[in-house]
Design an enzyme around this catalytic site. Structure first.
Site, PDB file in Angstrom:
ATOM      1  N   GLU A  63       0.860  -1.444  -0.087  1.00  0.00           N
ATOM      2  CA  GLU A  63       0.019  -0.046  -0.008  1.00  0.00           C
ATOM      3  C   GLU A  63       0.977   1.211  -0.095  1.00  0.00           C
ATOM      4  OE1 GLU A  63      -1.686   3.432   1.828  1.00  0.00           O
ATOM      5  OE2 GLU A  63      -0.455   1.938   3.133  1.00  0.00           O
ATOM      6  N   ASP A  67       0.583   3.701  -3.089  1.00  0.00           N
ATOM      7  CA  ASP A  67       0.086   5.041  -3.046  1.00  0.00           C
ATOM      8  C   ASP A  67       0.954   6.013  -3.790  1.00  0.00           C
ATOM      9  OD1 ASP A  67      -1.449   7.576  -1.497  1.00  0.00           O
ATOM     10  OD2 ASP A  67       0.520   7.787  -1.014  1.00  0.00           O
ATOM     11  N   GLU A 136      -4.816   0.292  -3.258  1.00  0.00           N
ATOM     12  CA  GLU A 136      -3.504   0.994  -3.501  1.00  0.00           C
ATOM     13  C   GLU A 136      -2.519  -0.261  -3.259  1.00  0.00           C
ATOM     14  OE1 GLU A 136      -3.607   5.625  -2.092  1.00  0.00           O
ATOM     15  OE2 GLU A 136      -3.227   4.015  -0.565  1.00  0.00           O
TER      16      GLU A 136
END
Length: 241
Positions: A63, A67, A136
């Protein structure tokens, strides 16, 4: 040995891999070369890994990467679509597509919560924070698996609302035409200067614009920018956008 997945219980790890991972790949329209990356991307920290004797990784590291990849892809896309937009306008679009609500809506669309590996009894169906983070993490997993190109495809096809972009009044005619060309033909409009007349202080530019599968259109303006905008507007009227 049981694996919890939404409301289902799989009696062994192999059953989970075959049934759930394959279905999720179809949902996101991407086939992983390294399936372990997708497994990591959908594993919540509550998952009882010790009992299953498998890797202790969860989605959080992917993640973190996803991102950043999402931010890069969105920024590049918006700069191409809106070549004349100011930073504030670009940021408004960026926040629209990168925010938690947009990611959560996509997660709901593909029923992502049903594929998460969690502790038995957990229900994350309406957990906006976790589901948006897992989207993400999937982006991060795709990046490691095959690189940026497939991340761009995933993001532009699933997380960018092109109807929203078309509907916004902030766009210039050149931006609208460029977005249309990229979406329809994966190419950019071609502008050419045909003529420059008038005196040095009051020049008149004549510019043409060409788009695949359409006739060349020309227009004039008091400077190059205005001439290009006039040509783009003229062609948009012909295309009826």
């Amino acid at each position: 040995m049981e694996v919890a997945q939404s409301n289902k219980i799989f009696k062994n790890w192999q059953g989970y891999r075959i049934v759930c991972i394959g279905k999720l790949e179809k949902q996101i329209n991407y086939k992983f070369k390294n399936i372990a990356l997708l497994e990591e991307a959908i594993t919540h920290s509550s998952f009882q890994k010790n009992k299953l004797k498998i890797d202790k990784k969860n989605y959080e590291r992917l993640e973190f990467l996803g991102d950043r990849v999402l931010g890069l892809v969105l920024s590049e896309y918006l700069l191409k679509i809106f070549p004349e937009a100011k930073e504030g306008v670009l940021d408004n679009y960026f926040q629209k597509f990168a925010n938690q609500d947009n990611l959560f809506n996509y997660a709901k669309k593909i029923n992502l919560s049903k594929f998460l590996k969690t502790q038995k009894g957990d229900n994350l169906e309406n957990n906006k924070s976790i589901l948006s983070d897992v989207v993400e993490s999937i982006i991060g997993a795709i990046y490691i698996d095959t690189g940026l190109k497939n991340c761009k495809s995933f993001i532009t096809n699933n997380l960018i609302d092109k109807d929203f972009i078309y509907s916004k009044p902030e766009k210039h005619p050149k931006s609208i035409l460029q977005e249309y060309c990229l979406h329809q033909y994966n190419t950019l409009p071609k502008y050419s200067i045909l003529n420059k007349s008038g005196n040095e202080h009051q020049p008149i530019y004549e510019v043409s614009v060409y788009v695949k599968n359409h006739d060349v259109v020309s227009a004039t303006g008091a400077n190059l920018k205005k001439a290009e905008e006039a040509a783009a507007t003229k062609l948009l009227n012909i295309i009826k956008i």
